[in-house]
Design a protein around this motif. Structure first.
Motif, PDB file in Angstrom:
ATOM      1  N   ILE A  41       0.825  -1.207   0.000  1.00 28.35           N
ATOM      2  CA  ILE A  41       0.000   0.000   0.000  1.00 28.35           C
ATOM      3  C   ILE A  41       0.855   1.251   0.000  1.00 28.35           C
ATOM      4  N   GLY A  42       1.922   1.248   0.744  1.00 34.77           N
ATOM      5  CA  GLY A  42       2.770   2.426   0.860  1.00 34.77           C
ATOM      6  C   GLY A  42       3.393   2.467   2.232  1.00 34.77           C
ATOM      7  N   SER A  43       3.851   3.636   2.624  1.00 32.72           N
ATOM      8  CA  SER A  43       4.450   3.771   3.948  1.00 32.72           C
ATOM      9  C   SER A  43       3.811   4.955   4.662  1.00 32.72           C
ATOM     10  N   GLY A  44       3.968   4.981   5.954  1.00 31.82           N
ATOM     11  CA  GLY A  44       3.404   6.064   6.739  1.00 31.82           C
ATOM     12  C   GLY A  44       2.286   5.583   7.641  1.00 31.82           C
ATOM     13  N   LEU A  45       1.831   6.473   8.479  1.00 28.06           N
ATOM     14  CA  LEU A  45       0.827   6.139   9.484  1.00 28.06           C
ATOM     15  C   LEU A  45      -0.527   5.792   8.866  1.00 28.06           C
ATOM     16  N   VAL A  46      -0.957   6.559   7.869  1.00 26.16           N
ATOM     17  CA  VAL A  46      -2.261   6.310   7.249  1.00 26.16           C
ATOM     18  C   VAL A  46      -2.276   4.952   6.548  1.00 26.16           C
ATOM     19  N   ILE A  76      -4.722   1.689   7.279  1.00 24.46           N
ATOM     20  CA  ILE A  76      -5.478   1.000   6.222  1.00 24.46           C
ATOM     21  C   ILE A  76      -5.090  -0.470   6.165  1.00 24.46           C
ATOM     22  N   TYR A  77      -3.796  -0.730   6.193  1.00 26.65           N
ATOM     23  CA  TYR A  77      -3.240  -2.075   6.178  1.00 26.65           C
ATOM     24  C   TYR A  77      -3.814  -2.901   7.329  1.00 26.65           C
TER      25      TYR A  77
END
Length: 89
Positions: free
Chosen positions: A58-63, A67-68
Motif C-alpha cells: 500500500i505504501g508507507s506512513g501512518l495512514v 489502512i493495512y
C-alpha cells in the motif's frame, strides 16, 4: 528488539483506529477501546502475513499502516464470523 514509549503509543493508536474501522464495516459498531485495539493489532498481524504473500504493497506512513491493519482486521472478523455461524455471513 526494544520498542520506545512512543512506538507503543503508535501501535496502540493504529490498533484502536484500525479495530474501530473494522468493527464499523463488519459489525456496524465498535468493540470498545480495548476490543478495538486488540482487533486492530491482530488485524495488523494478519495483514503482515497475508499481504507480502499476495504481493500487495500500500505504501508507507501512518495512514497506510491504519489502512493495512484495518483490512487485516476486516479479514480476521469475517473469518471469525464464518467459523461462528457455520459458513453464513
Amino acid at each position: 528488539m526494544q520498542i520506545s514509549n512512543e512506538g507503543i503509543l503508535v501501535i496502540l493508536f493504529v490498533g484502536l483506529i484500525a479495530g474501530w474501522l473494522a468493527g464499523q464495516i463488519v459489525r456496524g459498531t465498535g468493540f470498545g477501546i480495548i476490543g478495538d485495539i486488540l482487533v486492530g493489532i491482530a488485524g495488523a498481524l494478519v495483514a503482515s502475513y497475508l499481504f507480502p504473500k499476495l504481493g500487495v504493497h500500500i505504501g508507507s506512513g501512518l495512514v497506510s499502516e491504519i489502512i493495512y491493519s484495518a483490512i487485516g482486521a476486516i479479514v480476521l472478523l469475517l473469518i471469525v464470523r464464518l467459523v461462528r455461524t457455520g459458513g453464513r455471513l
